[in-house]
Design an enzyme around this catalytic site. Sequence first.
Site, mmCIF file in Angstrom:
data_model
loop_
_atom_site.group_PDB
_atom_site.id
_atom_site.type_symbol
_atom_site.label_atom_id
_atom_site.label_comp_id
_atom_site.label_asym_id
_atom_site.label_seq_id
_atom_site.Cartn_x
_atom_site.Cartn_y
_atom_site.Cartn_z
ATOM 1 N N ASP A 289 -19.611 -73.099 -35.223
ATOM 2 C CA ASP A 289 -20.826 -72.456 -35.689
ATOM 3 C C ASP A 289 -20.690 -72.281 -37.200
ATOM 4 O O ASP A 289 -19.607 -72.459 -37.773
ATOM 5 C CB ASP A 289 -21.076 -71.119 -34.986
HETATM 6 C C1 NOJ Z 1 -25.657 -69.954 -36.847
HETATM 7 C C2 NOJ Z 1 -26.167 -69.797 -35.459
HETATM 8 O O1 NOJ Z 1 -25.313 -68.949 -34.724
HETATM 9 C C3 NOJ Z 1 -26.316 -71.107 -34.708
HETATM 10 O O2 NOJ Z 1 -26.950 -70.873 -33.485
HETATM 11 C C4 NOJ Z 1 -27.064 -72.108 -35.548
HETATM 12 O O3 NOJ Z 1 -27.214 -73.303 -34.823
HETATM 13 C C5 NOJ Z 1 -26.308 -72.325 -36.832
HETATM 14 N N1 NOJ Z 1 -26.221 -71.089 -37.565
HETATM 15 C C6 NOJ Z 1 -26.957 -73.380 -37.719
HETATM 16 O O4 NOJ Z 1 -28.123 -72.896 -38.259
#
Ligand code: NOJ
Length: 731
Positions: A289
């Site tokens: 993530d």
């Molecule tokens: C953080 C988020 O937790 C995730 O769900 C998302 O896909 C990513 N950022 C990318 O934006």
Amino acid sequence: MKKVTLLLSIILMMIFSSYKQEKPLYKDAKQPIEKRIDDLLARMNLKEKVMQLNQFTLGRNDNANNMADPVADIPGEIGSLIYFGSNADLRNKVQKKAMEQTRLGIPILFGYDVIHGFRTIYPISLGQACSWNAALVEKACGVAAQEARMSGVDWTFSPMIDVARDGRWGRVAEGYGEDTYTNAVFTVASVKGYQGEDLSSERNVAACLKHYIGYGASEAGRDYVYSEISSQTLWDTYMLPYENGVKAGVATLMSSFNDISGTPGSANHYTLTEVLKKRWKHDGFVVSDWGSIEQLRPQGIAGSKKEAAFKAFTAGVEMDMMNRCYDAHLEELVKEGKVSEDLLNDAVRRVLRVKFRLGLFDRPYTPATTEKERFYRPESLKIAEQLAEESIVLLKNENKVLPINNVSKIAVIGPMAKTKWHLLGSWAAQGNSEDIITIYDALQAEYKGKAEVAYALGCDFDGKDRKDLEEAKALAAKSDLIVLCLGEKKNWSGENASRSTIALPQIQEELAMELKKLGKRVVLVLSNGRPLELSRLEPISDAILTMWQPGTPGGKPLAGVLSGRVNPSGKLAMTFPYSTGQIPIYYNYRQSARPHQGKYQDIQSTPLYEFAHGLSYTTFGYGELKVSVSKLKRGDKLTVEIPVTNMGDRDGVETVHWFIQDPVCTISRPVKELKYFEKQLLKKGETKLYKFEVNLERDLSFVNGEGQRFLESGEYNIMVKNKKIKIEIVD
Ligand code: NOJ
């Protein structure tokens, strides 16, 4: 003559060798993918390999004082970019750099959060789950994929399939609710919808299951914190959606922020390598993530970025999303012998495999198209509208106040009535709120020529300002009925949007109380990204509906339900607690030692609206539950059936939820567990049979902390609504 022949053969050799140079095997579309990867890997140097494992961002640089050249800033060797564009122009420019200005010409993979649509926005996933229409969700994801891919996005960070039981956590909006099986079904539907049959088609994108794993268990609904999950619970509650998504062929997964009882999802060798890669044989890749590798430091399991890179990589995270850990340290780690070349090659192979499957090596550029060609196709809007209609849950309808007919004056009051923006929901990708019809406008259109529809704000979403109250009261006083539009702002749910209470702000509740004093019927319409605490609003509302955050169709589906043009059929995929203090509360709690004691002393212990609750304008009668056989051996087949009759005077759609219960088992099991659901249209007066083909091993067994399944002999109950029937498994 000899000289001429020599010259000719030299020329021929040069042509041949340059041809060979131009067309290495990995560029030959006719070769099998694994061979192409072998060939490419053999040509790549260490730096090039490492670069494939990094993801940066591209786009959104619209600050005039800070205009860098995005193409020049991006290394052409980068593995992936998060792409914020709504057309492919910038993507193609950067891709050209990767293809033409790097040694090997490896295409970049462009990813983006296409969560509930790209431009055509669908209801939030929690709402989608309340439709219980997996086939429709599959179609919606198909449309999202088409709009995204044609706009230059190859890969979506969706579906989010974190089972979530705490409405304080803002991200409950993004998933399919509190139940494991429900999440598993919608996982498969969305993966199929996004990826289709052929990833290389210009209508499909690679999907990404997230957030692997346990993120939904973040303590007390606080985002980014720890989660306490026993290995038993990990397997029986959280794993199934991921397992089914992998079986459905998902290309990628995203590792989570949370730690799982001490070991972060992004450094978890057990979940990432032992389970995902070895047991489930997933052959795509895992992306971290955003920052979840770097965050191993504040989480206290790495002392430096280098150590974080080491831990995440060796646990099984192949791609670094915006941590700048792998590009900075992986090369060094390999040179030092801390990370093996084999592991590195395996990681690169996985990333390349997804790129090859997407056809990026053969068609790296996205063909230019107009917005009209990509977005809002009539069939896409139709799907959005149907899904929004089917997501609406009618929670209460006292004295059949709905549908609203034969009234001449409707007062539409509340902060949600005229907003477009908040109906989009979080993660609305390239959704355009200007294209949305408000609740008020939709009601005006719906009741044109039938009733007068007037509006007053009443109050803002929050704050203490009561200046708009009197005007609203005056309007309500001269109306026959109040449609009170309350709820949550768009940014109150989604990422980093935890709330300590799931009640609406006091000012909204006060507005409702004041209006009720006028003695008019109140239809409470809610747009929200989580279950809400409605214990004070429920007694003063004659009817209550949640429309969730419907996306592009805006207020139109709701207007259809209010007028009766649409018969509501949604049912809750997540419990509405009576009060926030009951959280966590969900339907499949385990059997307790004293089921009739231990209740709260101050409030009811049951929720206000339970899982699977949802009303229709017709009524359905459930007949006798029948089993094909009541004593069975392992491996036997079992069918359970129930006839359902539409007893009302209009057609309606009914979803039947099939639960099982194992009252006595080696471990204490939930009071009931959803194992199947089916949705059918029943014409008025019609009876249809609902059938559940039980697979004993799959549906009645339990799982232990290692993920092994056990089917015990003994009695089980199969349940539908308040009916149950017993079956017995004998040795
Ligand atoms: C953080 C988020 O937790 C995730 O769900 C998302 O896909 C990513 N950022 C990318 O934006």
